[in-house]
Structures are given as C-alpha cells and as structure tokens.
Design an enzyme around this catalytic site. Sequence first.
Site, short mmCIF file in Angstrom:
data_model
loop_
_atom_site.label_atom_id
_atom_site.label_comp_id
_atom_site.label_asym_id
_atom_site.label_seq_id
_atom_site.Cartn_x
_atom_site.Cartn_y
_atom_site.Cartn_z
N GLY A 196 0.75 -1.04 -0.09
CA GLY A 196 -0.05 0.03 0.06
C GLY A 196 0.74 1.41 -0.15
O GLY A 196 0.49 2.41 -0.39
N ASP A 221 6.71 9.15 -7.26
CA ASP A 221 7.43 10.18 -6.60
C ASP A 221 8.80 10.39 -7.01
O ASP A 221 9.59 11.30 -7.16
CB ASP A 221 7.26 10.24 -5.02
CG ASP A 221 6.03 10.51 -4.72
OD1 ASP A 221 4.80 10.73 -5.39
OD2 ASP A 221 5.87 10.50 -3.20
N HIS A 234 -29.77 19.05 -11.33
CA HIS A 234 -30.10 20.03 -10.70
C HIS A 234 -30.78 19.39 -9.37
O HIS A 234 -31.47 18.48 -9.62
CB HIS A 234 -31.08 20.94 -11.28
CG HIS A 234 -31.53 22.03 -10.24
ND1 HIS A 234 -30.42 23.24 -10.09
CD2 HIS A 234 -32.60 22.36 -10.02
CE1 HIS A 234 -31.20 23.91 -9.18
NE2 HIS A 234 -32.35 23.44 -9.07
#
Length: 469
Positions: free
Chosen positions: A41, A312, A444
Amino acid sequence: MAESHYDVAVIGAGPGGYAAAFQAADLGLRTALIDQEAQPGGVCLLRGCIPSKALLHAARVISEAEEAQAWGIQFEKPRIDLDTLRRRVRAIITKLTKGVQTLAGSRKVELIQARATFKNGTTLSLRSGGNSRELTFAHAILATGSRPVAPASLKIDDPRVMDSTGALDLPEIPGRLLVVGGGYIGLELGTVYQALGSEVTLVEALPRLLNGADADLVRPLHQRMEKRFKAIKLETKVDKLVPQKEGIAATLAGPDGSTSEVFDRVLVAVGRRPNTEELGLDTTKAALSSKGFVQVDRQLRTAEPTIFAIGDITGEPMLAHKSTHEGLAAARVISGKHASFDAAVIPAVVFTDPEIAWCGLTEEAAKASGQAVTVTKFPWLASGRATTLGRNDGLTKLVFDKESGRVLGVGICGVGAGELIAEGVLAVEMGAVAEDVAASIHPHPTLSETVMEAAESFHGQPTHLYTKR
Ligand code: NAD
C-alpha cells in the site's frame, strides 16, 4: 527458468508499484512485487492519503455538527476518544491493504517482503530478517516513493516535533500546535488537529498558502482557516526550535521581525524527498537529477534499458494518481505494447474544508506565459445547491483557449471540489470546448452545475448569474 527469475520485478508496493505489478500480471508477465513493509500500500495507504482522509472526515463531522447550530440543531461539544479514532483509522488501513493483498493473490503477483538493492541491470539482492538472496529479472520497475524532508534547523530529536507520519499516529491532541508549511500536508493536518481541539498556528515562508494554485481559489480556504486557526503567519520562517520542559520554543521570523512562542507540539510539513538512495542504482546506468529524482523518458525507462521508474522518484507532482498511471504505462511498455505516459493533465486536490482542486492550465500560469485565454468564473454564491448546504464559500473557474474555446484548465474551491474536478480532467483530456460542457445537462440541484454555468459564460450569460458586459 529459475524460480527466482521474473519477467517483471516491481520495487515498492505503493499505488504506483501495485498498479504496475497488477497490469504486468494481467498482461501475462510473471511478476514479483517487493516491499520492505509487511503490508502493501505504500505511504499513500499506510501513512499518507488514506489515514489523512479518514481523519479529515472526522474533522468534517465535527465542524458540520458545530455549524448545525445555525440550522437550529444543537449538538454538545464533542468528546473525542483518541483510542477509538486511532483504531478506526487502523481498521480502514487494514481493510484496504488486505484488499491489495487479495488482488495480488488473484492475479498471481508474488508479494515479497524484503529490502531490495540492485546488483546490476538484471539482478536484485533481497534482504529480510538477516537473510539475503538474489532475484533476477528481465525488467524492473522502481517505485520507492518519497519521505518527508526538514531543514537542519527543524530537525530536533524530540518526539514533540513531528513529521506527517508522526502526526497521523495521533499521539495526543496538543493544546498548542505549530504547523510549519502551508502546503498540502500542513493545511490538511492543521485542519484535522484544529477540529480535534488544538489551537493551531501555521507559518508559511511564502507570501501565500498553497503556492501553485490560483490565489482566488485559495482565498475562501484562507478566510475560513483564519477564523478557526489561532494564526496564519505568511512570509514567516521558523529560525529555531528549542526543546524545553514546558514545550518547544519556536523562533518565528516574519515581516514584523522575530518572535518566540512555546508550543506543545510542532508539525513540520515543508516538502518531500525521493527515496533514491541506497538502492544500488550506481551499479546500473540509471541516472539521477541534481535533486535526486530518477531520470526517465516518456516511456518511464531509465538510462538502464531494463529498469523503469515511476511515481514520486521521477519528480513533481508527487501524487499517487500520477504514480498509478505511470505504473500502468511502464507495465504496458514492458509487455511490448505501444504505450507512454502522456496525460494532458494531472489533477491536484487539497482535501481541506473547503477543498481546493485544479487541473491543467491555471489562470496565473496563463498570465505569466502570455497565453491568450478567456477565464470564466462561477461563484458558489449563485449556486442553489451550495446554498442548501450552507456553503456558498466556493468558486468554479474555467480557463479556455481564447480563440477555439477549448478547455485548458479547471479550478474549483468548495466542498466536494476533489470529486468535482474529475469532470474538468475529462473535459481537458477529451479536448472539450465550452459548448460541450455548457450543453451537457448537469443534474439539478448539484454543485456540478457550477462547472456547466462557468462554461455557459464563455459564449453568453449563465442562467444564475448576470454580468454587465
Ligand atoms: P508542499 O510542497 O506542498 O508544501 C510545503 C510548504 O512549506 C510550501 O508552501 C513551502 O513554501 C513551505 N515551507 C518550506 N520551508 C519552510 C520553512 N522553513 N518555514 C515555513 N514554510 C516553509 O509540501 P508538503 O505539504 O510537505 O507535502 C509534500 C508533498 O506531498 C506535496 O507536494 C504533495 O505532492 C504530497 N501530498 C499530496 C496530498 C494530496 O494530494 N492531497 C496531501 C499530502 C501530501
């Protein structure tokens, strides 16, 4: 072929690594997913996105209960049982990490708990519990993520000075909390601790919070935080942290000079650094940039043809969803497919209250580059749905190519902005023009109508707003 030989060895089981491993296995490749942690994870699931979002949910429940007063609904001041809250967060993590394990098993991805280092461009050394063995691969995908950084002046060996990992463990609810850094982590965890009862002071070195997002999107968040935090100090740096018996004494240097204040705890959230050291990359041809990021091409391939890198460690933005998509692309390339990472936009979401989300070209970046754009804005003051929620503190804006009306960027501040931005991502990726968004019937009353109405402004007036032209 030896049992310890794999078509693909993925190092790092975060949302990039496990997505890459699953994709590789789905494409018929014998795949190993290696991580030093017992649970897959990565930071995202174990000590990042997931626990922080669980805590932000708790924070939201607290602030909504507080604000229900204005609706004639009165709750008592919350009593917070930290043990139960911690257990709840741990249960969420366990459920999700077990899910990843199950998915790996179903796909016959072999999960290996070990610390991996490269011996060369086709061999990994795996160490676990004092034992060591080798694994060979045809291709490797490196997905080792990042960790928090702190300048030397903020690196104090005292448990009261925390990084995001320490703060997510919820050691206590400090009376006075100093948050250093007004970026993603500082704002999200500052929100959590404030809701749980801490008096939060946040300092940010730059003249604004969340540098990178348009200022008008940050404003509603800043205004709400200013009411809830003890102080938000911009253009302020922490020069020194000194542990004392009664707290951590912080020297804050800002526009009005230098002051000293004592805090019960300090959270340092001033950025992250890629985990690219001690991987044996020097035994391969893979090259690092001066900032320590692994250099890759559009197919995520490093200078070593057998080794790919994602997430990263390949550079900004350090976001889980970027990593996932890079992982999918890397696995496809390895399987021989014609693939590359060519996303037009990578959305960013800050899960504060209100949330801030954006994708593609920002108004400020367009101005800085001199690009000819039209920007339309729909303030949530004019949204029926926002009014029913008591949350008119929002703004939706679209950035269009001036001539063609093509959507180039979307920015949203408001409750649920993180969910709403997905429509913006689709619009930019699909090359939608203003009319596509404006003519698509949005339900809506929903907050999604703010995106439609902002698009209506490109050619004329949206129904619920009138601007003199
Ligand atoms: P960040 O880069 O988002 O923000 C750090 C902030 O600290 C900046 O605004 C910077 O100007 C400020 N700063 C730097 N040095 C300072 C100092 N000495 N004193 C005061 N302020 C200082 O970094 P982060 O918040 O640590 O997060 C790291 C990364 O983790 C993010 O860039 C993001 O990629 C990722 N992240 C993403 C999410 C999300 O997607 N919601 C959440 C958390 C983290």
